[in-house]
Scaffold this active site. Structure first.
Site, mmCIF file in Angstrom:
data_model
loop_
_atom_site.group_PDB
_atom_site.id
_atom_site.type_symbol
_atom_site.label_atom_id
_atom_site.label_comp_id
_atom_site.label_asym_id
_atom_site.label_seq_id
_atom_site.Cartn_x
_atom_site.Cartn_y
_atom_site.Cartn_z
ATOM 1 N N CYS B 50 -1.340 89.151 9.913
ATOM 2 C CA CYS B 50 -0.745 90.050 8.913
ATOM 3 C C CYS B 50 -1.815 90.811 8.137
ATOM 4 O O CYS B 50 -1.539 91.832 7.536
ATOM 5 C CB CYS B 50 0.151 89.257 7.974
ATOM 6 S SG CYS B 50 -0.686 87.877 7.219
ATOM 7 N N HIS B 97 -19.653 89.510 12.430
ATOM 8 C CA HIS B 97 -18.304 89.747 11.915
ATOM 9 C C HIS B 97 -17.329 88.687 12.444
ATOM 10 O O HIS B 97 -16.567 88.100 11.674
ATOM 11 C CB HIS B 97 -17.843 91.147 12.319
ATOM 12 C CG HIS B 97 -16.441 91.444 11.903
ATOM 13 N ND1 HIS B 97 -16.102 91.693 10.592
ATOM 14 C CD2 HIS B 97 -15.277 91.479 12.603
ATOM 15 C CE1 HIS B 97 -14.797 91.879 10.501
ATOM 16 N NE2 HIS B 97 -14.273 91.764 11.715
#
Lengths: 274, 432
Positions: B50, B97
């Site tokens: 989400c 990352h």
């Protein structure tokens, strides 16, 4: 053997305990679950090392390690550490390890300074019944001191929660509920051991048909102690007081135990060395 | 290094854009196959939650930013303008990352645990679709390990960071386990219902519900398996409850000090009041009663802020673990580039060894055959290790593959088909 049992092994124990204490203090400021597991494992090995020392002493002097003040102090340290190791396996108490471990290090150092090799052995500590009485009393004392530690932990956490202080103590201490359970467990076990130990001593004196002065004067503080503990155990059992007050009583009791035990030991070993 | 990523997250895009970009499980398989077939990619993994949609690729050659944006746009149906804010990382930056994501360092709620499970799921989906390659496999496995290590070695995931979870954290700090403890719920609104979810998950089974409208109280009581009681709660209710959770919309306190004191006379153990209502439901004087704790929304917000600060402090330690993991991965990668040459060397030397031993073994007594075999193996191992060490050093320290290439050519035999493949790989790496 003399050197190993009275010097080398105890020095090793002090070094290992001191090292472990330093490790736990480091982890207090740098939390790391993996390293905590390692420290716990190391603590278990330390308790085995204590066992090795205990067995060594028993085999060498054919008596439990209770023949002088030095041995008594180290033996008390051993009992505290065994109790701590047992609890650590049941409840993750993390930073509460630091306090008993510091006490253990102090006891070991004091024991070494006093000397572990018995020079003058008082008659009152010789014999199977006397040894059992002393060992059981020491175990009871260790338990009562433990209940004081958990009581202090409860009071600290209680204060942190009331003050809305969510720092390290709040994070690292076990829950109030867990500490209360442990405090009660150690208090009840300590009480039982002290009562049985005293009953044995009184029974022995009765069988002998009289008692000498030093034993009676030693028994006075012990009987006072037993009375106070019984009162506190009843207060705890029937919840006469609020939880915080019971925790505070446990702290006071453990302080009292320390004072009385010092009086008793002084009575036996210094005023009547033989 | 042949790894790159493009994505959007809560820092770069609005919730509407994130919703639009989110790929359901039914669409991910198709998107992965699309990525693998329409671009020069050897591997692809899609992470869609989400809060983020990210594509991890292992290309033969790095593409331009525009191509990557077009790719993201293709599979998510985001407009060109919407993908313009997407971040792009390549090689070490992409790894950094990925490891930060798995560690919860890039999450909206710093140190949250859920992302690690989502990352695992994304990787397994790609594995099922057979869209991963050696580099992505290694990168994602290391990312999962790194996420676990960060959570084990730091306290980044400790301490509640929402009001409801902070309430449960406090309750467990007081009672240990909540199993077997009694909870009185005062109010049946949204806040109360949300908090019951957290408490129920912590093991609470004995509930009483008190609400002004009894019908609503009954609905909640049925939901959590509790029973309805009077409103406001009686002395008996307060004597029974270990935890009182109050979240009504009343303008005046519904739980007074007088009632709590009366209830307290019948109990000796601790009692916790969680007042999640604004204005307050529990009289503030209640906090002065012994063995009673009263916490309000403000207190929990303070608790959450403290926990967040603690997590931020831990994030510094977590970043170090991530950095170390990136370095280890880079080292593995550099060494891995010469792996085909090493394999080729081992195969050639082993075939020579077997041939020579077979040819000469008859010269020795049968009893010594084992010793001959052991000696020849040890000799070959020594020779191999010498070459392998030099090959790895040239790749790792000097970033030089020319020695590996020369060795591949030197070891090749006329009928060796594999050599072209190895050379192609080395040429490809050299072109990077």
């Amino acid at each position: 053997m003399n050197l190993t049992v009275y010097i080398i092994l105890p020095v090793l124990l002090i070094l290992a305990s001191g090292g472990l204490l330093g490790y736990w203090i480091f982890l207090f400021f740098n939390p790391d679950r993996k390293q905590e597991e390692s420290a716990t494992r190391f603590g278990f090995y330390l308790s085995l090392l204590f066992l090795l020392w205990g067995l060594g002493v028993v085999l060498f002097q054919k008596q439990a390690p209770v023949l002088n003040i030095g041995q008594l102090l180290v033996f008390l340290g051993v009992l505290i550490w065994w109790g701590q190791t047992y609890v650590q396996r049941r409840v993750r108490q993390r930073m509460l390890v630091i306090l008993p471990l510091a006490v253990v290090v102090v006891l070991l150092l004091a024991g070494m300074i006093n000397g572990l090799k018995p020079l003058h052995i008082p008659e009152s500590v010789l014999g199977g019944a006397a040894t059992f009485h002393i060992m059981l009393s020491m175990a009871g004392v260790a338990m009562l001191l433990g209940s004081g530690v958990y009581g202090a932990g409860e009071l600290t956490l209680h204060r942190q929660i009331k003050r809305r202080s969510f720092g390290r103590w709040f994070t690292h201490l076990p829950s109030l509920g867990d500490m209360d359970k442990l405090r009660r467990l150690t208090l009840f076990s300590g009480w039982l051991m002290i009562i049985v130990s005293l009953a044995l001593a009184l029974g022995g004196m009765y069988m002998e048909g009289g008692a000498n002065d030093p034993l009676i004067s030693h028994l006075h503080p012990m009987l006072t102690l037993a009375g106070i503990i019984s009162l506190l155990v009843a207060a705890d059992k029937f919840r006469w007081l609020a939880q915080q007050k019971l925790a505070f009583s446990s702290v006071l009791l453990s302080a009292l135990v320390l004072v009385l035990i010092v009086l008793s030991v002084v009575e036996i070993f210094w005023r009547n060395p033989s | 290094m042949r790894i790159e990523t493009i994505g959007i997250n809560h820092k770069t895009s609005s919730i509407e854009v994130r919703d639009k970009a989110a790929l359901g499980p039914d669409r991910i398989g198709e998107a992965l196959n699309h990525l693998l077939h329409c671009h020069n990619n050897e591997g692809a993994v899609i992470l869609s939650t989400c809060n983020r949609t990210e594509i991890y690729l292992s290309p033969l050659h790095h593409g331009s930013d525009e191509k990557l944006r077009a790719l993201l746009s293709d599979i998510t149906s985001l407009s060109a303008e919407e993908v313009s804010s997407a971040y792009i990382f390549r090689d070490e930056e992409a790894l950094n990352h990925l490891f930060r994501v798995s560690s919860g360092l890039d999450s909206q709620l710093l140190g949250e645990m859920q992302i690690l499970a989502q990352l695992k799921s994304a990787y397994h989906t790609a594995l099922d679709q057979a869209t991963t390659n050696n580099i992505l496999n290694k990168a994602f496995l290391r990312a999962i390990e790194c996420g676990k290590e960060v959570r084990h070695r730091t306290a980044i995931s400790q301490g509640a960071i929402s009001v409801a979870s902070a309430a449960v954290q406090l309750a467990t700090k007081i009672f240990g386990t909540l199993e077997g403890h009694h909870v009185l719920l005062v109010g049946a609104g949204e806040t109360a219902r949300l908090a019951t979810k957290y408490l129920a998950a912590s093991g609470v089974k004995d509930w009483r519900v008190s609400n002004r409208t009894e019908a609503n109280a009954k609905v909640v009581a049925d939901l959590i398996g509790g029973r309805v009681t009077s409103f406001p709660p009686s002395e008996d209710d307060l004597a029974w409850a270990d935890v009182v959770l109050s979240a009504t919309s009343a303008n005046e306190p519904v739980i007074t000090q007088k009632v709590v004191k009366a209830g307290k006379k019948r109990r000796r153990s601790m009692q916790l009041f969680l007042d999640l209502a604004v204005p307050r439901d529990v009289e503030s004087l209640v906090k002065n009663i012994g063995d009673t704790f009263l916490y309000t929304v403000d207190d929990f917000q303070e608790m959450v802020a403290t926990n967040m600060k603690a997590r931020e402090r831990e994030a510094v330690r977590a970043e170090k673990i991530v950095q170390r993991t990136v370095e280890e991965f880079t080292e593995w990668y550099q060494e891995n580039r010469v792996a085909p040459t090493i394999r080729q060397l081992q195969e050639v030397l082993e075939s020579i060894r077997i041939a020579e031993v077979d040819r000469n073994v008859k010269r020795f007594k049968e009893a010594d055959h084992d010793q001959v075999d052991r000696f020849s193996k040890a000799l070959m191992r020594k020779v191999t290790n010498h070459f392998v060490a030099n090959l790895k050093r040239s790749s790792l320290e000097e970033d030089d593959l020319s020695i590996a290439k020369a060795m591949t050519l030197a070891l090749a035999s006329d009928e060796d088909d594999q050599v072209n493949e190895v050379l192609e790989q080395l040429n490809h790496e050299l072109s990077h």
